[in-house]
Design a protein around this motif. Structure first.
Motif, PDB file in Angstrom:
ATOM      1  N   ASP A 122      50.445 -71.420-104.458  1.00 27.65           N
ATOM      2  CA  ASP A 122      50.470 -69.958-104.336  1.00 27.65           C
ATOM      3  C   ASP A 122      49.518 -69.500-103.236  1.00 27.65           C
ATOM      4  O   ASP A 122      49.724 -68.464-102.613  1.00 27.65           O
ATOM      5  CB  ASP A 122      50.013 -69.306-105.652  1.00 27.65           C
ATOM      6  N   LEU A 123      48.447 -70.252-103.077  1.00 27.37           N
ATOM      7  CA  LEU A 123      47.378 -69.867-102.159  1.00 27.37           C
ATOM      8  C   LEU A 123      46.948 -71.092-101.367  1.00 27.37           C
ATOM      9  O   LEU A 123      46.819 -72.186-101.932  1.00 27.37           O
ATOM     10  CB  LEU A 123      46.188 -69.330-102.974  1.00 27.37           C
ATOM     11  N   ARG A 146      50.021 -67.283 -99.715  1.00 23.40           N
ATOM     12  CA  ARG A 146      48.970 -66.469 -99.117  1.00 23.40           C
ATOM     13  C   ARG A 146      47.964 -67.428 -98.477  1.00 23.40           C
ATOM     14  O   ARG A 146      47.681 -68.497 -99.025  1.00 23.40           O
ATOM     15  CB  ARG A 146      48.286 -65.641-100.193  1.00 23.40           C
ATOM     16  N   MET A 175      44.123 -68.019 -96.910  1.00 21.33           N
ATOM     17  CA  MET A 175      42.757 -67.513 -96.783  1.00 21.33           C
ATOM     18  C   MET A 175      41.934 -68.491 -95.951  1.00 21.33           C
ATOM     19  O   MET A 175      41.990 -69.702 -96.137  1.00 21.33           O
ATOM     20  CB  MET A 175      42.134 -67.269 -98.152  1.00 21.33           C
ATOM     21  N   ARG A 197      45.164 -63.093 -87.007  1.00 18.03           N
ATOM     22  CA  ARG A 197      46.129 -62.037 -87.353  1.00 18.03           C
ATOM     23  C   ARG A 197      47.095 -61.775 -86.195  1.00 18.03           C
ATOM     24  O   ARG A 197      48.274 -61.526 -86.398  1.00 18.03           O
ATOM     25  CB  ARG A 197      45.398 -60.753 -87.744  1.00 18.03           C
ATOM     26  N   TRP A 236      52.399 -63.723 -91.528  1.00 17.68           N
ATOM     27  CA  TRP A 236      51.701 -64.329 -92.663  1.00 17.68           C
ATOM     28  C   TRP A 236      50.623 -63.369 -93.156  1.00 17.68           C
ATOM     29  O   TRP A 236      50.017 -62.645 -92.372  1.00 17.68           O
ATOM     30  CB  TRP A 236      51.026 -65.645 -92.240  1.00 17.68           C
ATOM     31  N   GLN A 237      50.388 -63.402 -94.473  1.00 13.36           N
ATOM     32  CA  GLN A 237      49.239 -62.670 -94.995  1.00 13.36           C
ATOM     33  C   GLN A 237      48.024 -63.580 -94.882  1.00 13.36           C
ATOM     34  O   GLN A 237      47.886 -64.549 -95.633  1.00 13.36           O
ATOM     35  CB  GLN A 237      49.459 -62.251 -96.447  1.00 13.36           C
ATOM     36  N   VAL A 238      47.176 -63.289 -93.906  1.00  9.13           N
ATOM     37  CA  VAL A 238      46.017 -64.132 -93.639  1.00  9.13           C
ATOM     38  C   VAL A 238      44.754 -63.300 -93.851  1.00  9.13           C
ATOM     39  O   VAL A 238      44.583 -62.254 -93.222  1.00  9.13           O
ATOM     40  CB  VAL A 238      46.042 -64.662 -92.183  1.00  9.13           C
ATOM     41  N   ASP A 239      43.903 -63.755 -94.741  1.00  6.39           N
ATOM     42  CA  ASP A 239      42.673 -63.031 -95.030  1.00  6.39           C
ATOM     43  C   ASP A 239      41.480 -63.967 -94.938  1.00  6.39           C
ATOM     44  O   ASP A 239      41.621 -65.178 -95.059  1.00  6.39           O
ATOM     45  CB  ASP A 239      42.730 -62.431 -96.443  1.00  6.39           C
ATOM     46  N   CYS A 242      47.914 -61.512-105.321  1.00  7.16           N
ATOM     47  CA  CYS A 242      48.791 -60.706-104.474  1.00  7.16           C
ATOM     48  C   CYS A 242      49.789 -61.546-103.692  1.00  7.16           C
ATOM     49  O   CYS A 242      49.533 -61.857-102.533  1.00  7.16           O
ATOM     50  CB  CYS A 242      47.976 -59.906-103.470  1.00  7.16           C
ATOM     51  N   PRO A 243      50.908 -61.937-104.289  1.00 10.37           N
ATOM     52  CA  PRO A 243      51.873 -62.733-103.524  1.00 10.37           C
ATOM     53  C   PRO A 243      52.382 -61.962-102.316  1.00 10.37           C
ATOM     54  O   PRO A 243      52.422 -60.738-102.342  1.00 10.37           O
ATOM     55  CB  PRO A 243      52.992 -63.004-104.510  1.00 10.37           C
ATOM     56  N   ARG A 244      52.747 -62.704-101.309  1.00 12.57           N
ATOM     57  CA  ARG A 244      53.175 -62.100-100.051  1.00 12.57           C
ATOM     58  C   ARG A 244      54.515 -61.421-100.215  1.00 12.57           C
ATOM     59  O   ARG A 244      55.357 -61.867-100.976  1.00 12.57           O
ATOM     60  CB  ARG A 244      53.267 -63.217 -99.026  1.00 12.57           C
TER      61      ARG A 244
END
Ligand code: ZN
Ligand code: ZN
Length: 257
Positions: A175-176, A214, A216, A233, A239-242, A255-257
């Motif tokens: 998931d992550l 997701r 990170m 970014r 992609w959701q990249v944090d 928080c799934p993408r």
């Protein structure tokens, strides 16, 4: 699954801590300077430790923690790492010069037991299935895929360009994904030599990742965090990249993408 980020920086200073994640209070993933954020009571709850590699920023908290809990611990801690990492701990840390040999203390029941593992092994610790992942770094290193049956995440460990990783993660479907991007694009060669990624390397590597996890970012060099994240970014708009921060508590699924 609760992942508490006690440390996730590529350095120290101004409150930054090095790699230390605590899962559901009892399982520690790496033992960097982030260990110092734990109270004595919380250190005493830790049962198992998985270590990615022997670099100081990932192990320095371990000998200090053992000395801190020595008088009060009731259960030995089990530590899992590559054979080379176990040898390094025995020869260079628990050698009576740098630190007492806690693998033999107290005599009746030593406070820490060292268990060798290898890439591809499956462990079952604290109700979690843990798969040992290959990592690309100048010293023997692994990453971990950790699942509680419902949620899962993968942590690359310190890791550079690593084409062996993606077919495995495409099967595991975490998931992550917590991934090391230590450097900016301006220091490409330094990143390659030291076995870490740049944002451009990350973009190339994620092209081989078919699961929409997701992402990170961890292990960022102090002072370059904002540039690294800007570059990530820019290169990865889909992609959701944090950025990971110490003090983050990730309750999977996040928080799934
Ligand atoms: Zn390292
Ligand atoms: Zn490191």
């Amino acid at each position: 699954m609760k992942i508490e980020i006690l440390g996730c920086s590529g350095g120290i200073g101004n409150g930054l801590k090095t790699t230390t994640f605590l899962l559901d209070e009892q399982l520690l993933v790496d033992a960097g300077t982030g260990v110092e954020l734990l109270s004595l009571d919380r250190m005493l709850q830790i049962r198992d430790v998985v270590i990615t590699h022997s670099h100081l920023d990932h192990i320095v908290g371990l000998p200090l923690m053992l000395a801190t809990i020595y008088d009060q611990h009731k259960h030995p801690i089990n530590l899992y790492a590559l054979p080379e990492v176990i040898t390094a701990l025995q020869n260079h840390i628990f050698n009576w010069t740098v630190w007492p040999d806690y693998t033999t203390l107290p005599e009746a029941q030593p406070i820490i037991r060292l268990h060798p593992i290898n890439v591809g092994d499956q462990l079952k610790l604290q109700g979690k299935d843990i798969k040992v992942l290959p990592a690309a770094h100048p010293t023997p290193t692994v990453g971990y895929f950790i699942s509680n049956g419902e949620n899962s995440f993968a942590f690359t460990g310190d890791n550079g360009i690593n084409d062996a990783l993606w077919p495995i993660l495409n099967t595991c479907k975490p998931d992550l994904l917590i991934i090391d991007v230590s450097f900016t694009d301006e220091v490409d060669e330094l990143a390659r030599l030291s076995g870490h990624l740049t944002p451009s390397h990350l973009a190339d590597q994620l092209a081989s990742f078919t699961h929409p996890a997701r992402v990170m970012i961890t292990h960022l060099k102090p002072g370059f965090e904002d540039t690294i994240m800007q570059q990530c970014r820019q290169l990865l708009p889909d992609w959701q990249v944090d950025r990971l921060h110490h003090g983050d508590i990730l309750n999977l699924p996040v928080c799934p993408r």
